[in-house]
Design a protein around this motif. Sequence first.
Motif, PDB file in Angstrom:
ATOM      1  N   PRO A 113       0.826  -1.213   0.000  1.00  0.00           N
ATOM      2  CA  PRO A 113       0.000   0.000   0.000  1.00  0.00           C
ATOM      3  C   PRO A 113       0.861   1.264   0.000  1.00  0.00           C
ATOM      4  O   PRO A 113       1.717   1.440   0.872  1.00  0.00           O
ATOM      5  N   VAL A 114       0.623   2.123  -0.978  1.00  0.00           N
ATOM      6  CA  VAL A 114       1.436   3.325  -1.190  1.00  0.00           C
ATOM      7  C   VAL A 114       0.570   4.570  -1.080  1.00  0.00           C
ATOM      8  O   VAL A 114      -0.552   4.612  -1.598  1.00  0.00           O
ATOM      9  N   PHE A 115       1.113   5.604  -0.420  1.00  0.00           N
ATOM     10  CA  PHE A 115       0.425   6.897  -0.312  1.00  0.00           C
ATOM     11  C   PHE A 115       1.334   7.950  -0.933  1.00  0.00           C
ATOM     12  O   PHE A 115       2.527   8.019  -0.613  1.00  0.00           O
ATOM     13  N   LEU A 116       0.768   8.787  -1.802  1.00  0.00           N
ATOM     14  CA  LEU A 116       1.537   9.827  -2.485  1.00  0.00           C
ATOM     15  C   LEU A 116       1.197  11.201  -1.927  1.00  0.00           C
ATOM     16  O   LEU A 116       0.017  11.562  -1.830  1.00  0.00           O
ATOM     17  N   VAL A 117       2.221  11.973  -1.595  1.00  0.00           N
ATOM     18  CA  VAL A 117       2.030  13.339  -1.106  1.00  0.00           C
ATOM     19  C   VAL A 117       2.873  14.269  -1.966  1.00  0.00           C
ATOM     20  O   VAL A 117       4.010  13.948  -2.314  1.00  0.00           O
ATOM     21  N   ILE A 124      -2.203   2.108  -4.834  1.00  0.00           N
ATOM     22  CA  ILE A 124      -2.251   3.453  -4.266  1.00  0.00           C
ATOM     23  C   ILE A 124      -3.453   3.552  -3.328  1.00  0.00           C
ATOM     24  O   ILE A 124      -4.603   3.399  -3.755  1.00  0.00           O
ATOM     25  N   VAL A 125      -3.191   3.820  -2.059  1.00  0.00           N
ATOM     26  CA  VAL A 125      -4.276   3.860  -1.069  1.00  0.00           C
ATOM     27  C   VAL A 125      -4.645   5.284  -0.678  1.00  0.00           C
ATOM     28  O   VAL A 125      -5.546   5.488   0.138  1.00  0.00           O
ATOM     29  N   GLY A 126      -3.971   6.269  -1.255  1.00  0.00           N
ATOM     30  CA  GLY A 126      -4.318   7.652  -0.956  1.00  0.00           C
ATOM     31  C   GLY A 126      -3.363   8.631  -1.593  1.00  0.00           C
ATOM     32  O   GLY A 126      -2.211   8.282  -1.899  1.00  0.00           O
ATOM     33  N   THR A 127      -3.846   9.860  -1.823  1.00  0.00           N
ATOM     34  CA  THR A 127      -2.998  10.920  -2.391  1.00  0.00           C
ATOM     35  C   THR A 127      -3.336  12.250  -1.731  1.00  0.00           C
ATOM     36  O   THR A 127      -4.444  12.441  -1.219  1.00  0.00           O
ATOM     37  N   GLN A 128      -2.376  13.153  -1.775  1.00  0.00           N
ATOM     38  CA  GLN A 128      -2.572  14.515  -1.276  1.00  0.00           C
ATOM     39  C   GLN A 128      -1.602  15.427  -2.022  1.00  0.00           C
ATOM     40  O   GLN A 128      -0.389  15.214  -1.960  1.00  0.00           O
ATOM     41  N   ASP A 129      -2.142  16.423  -2.731  1.00  0.00           N
ATOM     42  CA  ASP A 129      -1.235  17.327  -3.447  1.00  0.00           C
ATOM     43  C   ASP A 129      -0.455  18.185  -2.446  1.00  0.00           C
ATOM     44  O   ASP A 129      -0.737  18.184  -1.244  1.00  0.00           O
ATOM     45  N   GLY A 130       0.526  18.893  -2.955  1.00  0.00           N
ATOM     46  CA  GLY A 130       1.429  19.630  -2.069  1.00  0.00           C
ATOM     47  C   GLY A 130       0.973  21.009  -1.677  1.00  0.00           C
ATOM     48  O   GLY A 130       1.691  21.726  -0.976  1.00  0.00           O
ATOM     49  N   GLY A 167      -3.458   2.853   6.022  1.00  0.00           N
ATOM     50  CA  GLY A 167      -2.649   1.649   6.192  1.00  0.00           C
ATOM     51  C   GLY A 167      -1.445   1.591   5.273  1.00  0.00           C
ATOM     52  O   GLY A 167      -0.846   0.526   5.074  1.00  0.00           O
ATOM     53  N   ALA A 168      -1.052   2.727   4.714  1.00  0.00           N
ATOM     54  CA  ALA A 168       0.084   2.774   3.798  1.00  0.00           C
ATOM     55  C   ALA A 168       1.361   2.293   4.475  1.00  0.00           C
ATOM     56  O   ALA A 168       1.599   2.574   5.653  1.00  0.00           O
ATOM     57  N   LYS A 169       2.179   1.563   3.728  1.00  0.00           N
ATOM     58  CA  LYS A 169       3.466   1.094   4.224  1.00  0.00           C
ATOM     59  C   LYS A 169       4.625   1.822   3.550  1.00  0.00           C
ATOM     60  O   LYS A 169       5.759   1.764   4.021  1.00  0.00           O
ATOM     61  N   LEU A 170       4.330   2.489   2.446  1.00  0.00           N
ATOM     62  CA  LEU A 170       5.344   3.257   1.722  1.00  0.00           C
ATOM     63  C   LEU A 170       4.728   4.609   1.362  1.00  0.00           C
ATOM     64  O   LEU A 170       3.750   4.674   0.611  1.00  0.00           O
TER      65      LEU A 170
END
Length: 241
Positions: A106-110, A131-137, A155-158
């Motif tokens: 599970p990956v989350f991008l910020v 991809i379990v979630g994103t948030q722009d900067g 639950g992101a691990k990366l």
Amino acid sequence: MNKVQIRGIDILAAPNQQTLIEYLLGNGNEIKKGKLIAINAEKIIISESNPIIRDILHNAEYNYADGISIVLSIKKKYPEYADIERVAGADLWVGLMEKASQFNTPVFLVGAQAVTLAQTNEKLVQMGVNIVGTQDGYFYKEKEDEIIQRIAQSGAKLITVALGSPKQELFIQKAQAIYSDALYMGVGGTYDVFIGKVKRAPKFWQNLGLEWLYRLLSQPTRWKRQVRLVKYACYYWLNRL
């Protein structure tokens, strides 16, 4: 994995990118937890006048040699690591994403602009990344706690953070204090490179360790940042590593 010290900062003595990826993600069930931070000459010089950044680098679990100056310094100070290779952050990130897709990690991008982030997310999903979630900067500091709670609940691990340095390192430090069960990686402008919005130096320049010079020639306004390399060069030649 062994570590070396450059200017008092611990750096993983990873011989190459693939070895580092295997060390960090293992078989998918043993992902390392902590802060994964790219180390280059500029960041080391900044840390010497910024106690907050210095503490982050000293306390980071996994610093790696992103800059060619750091690689050359390791080779000079530690001859036993003469075969060590530079691990470019943009390449490492892609490698980690590819490996994460194999393990369904599970990956989350910020970070980055909303459009860039959406395109990055779409491309990664096509690669099979979970991809379990994103948030722009583009968020206010007051929103950080709410965003970190979303990361924890996902639950992101990366978690990869593209806010630029030192903002991304500060965010990572705060996030880890609240949600420590993951590997955090600062990635700067990697999303832009990944979707083709920004071009990296040609492989020829990269192989010669001159990617920094290519960026300077492409963006002359970066010259003030490159002045820090002069100070680091003095450390190198005076054996003050």
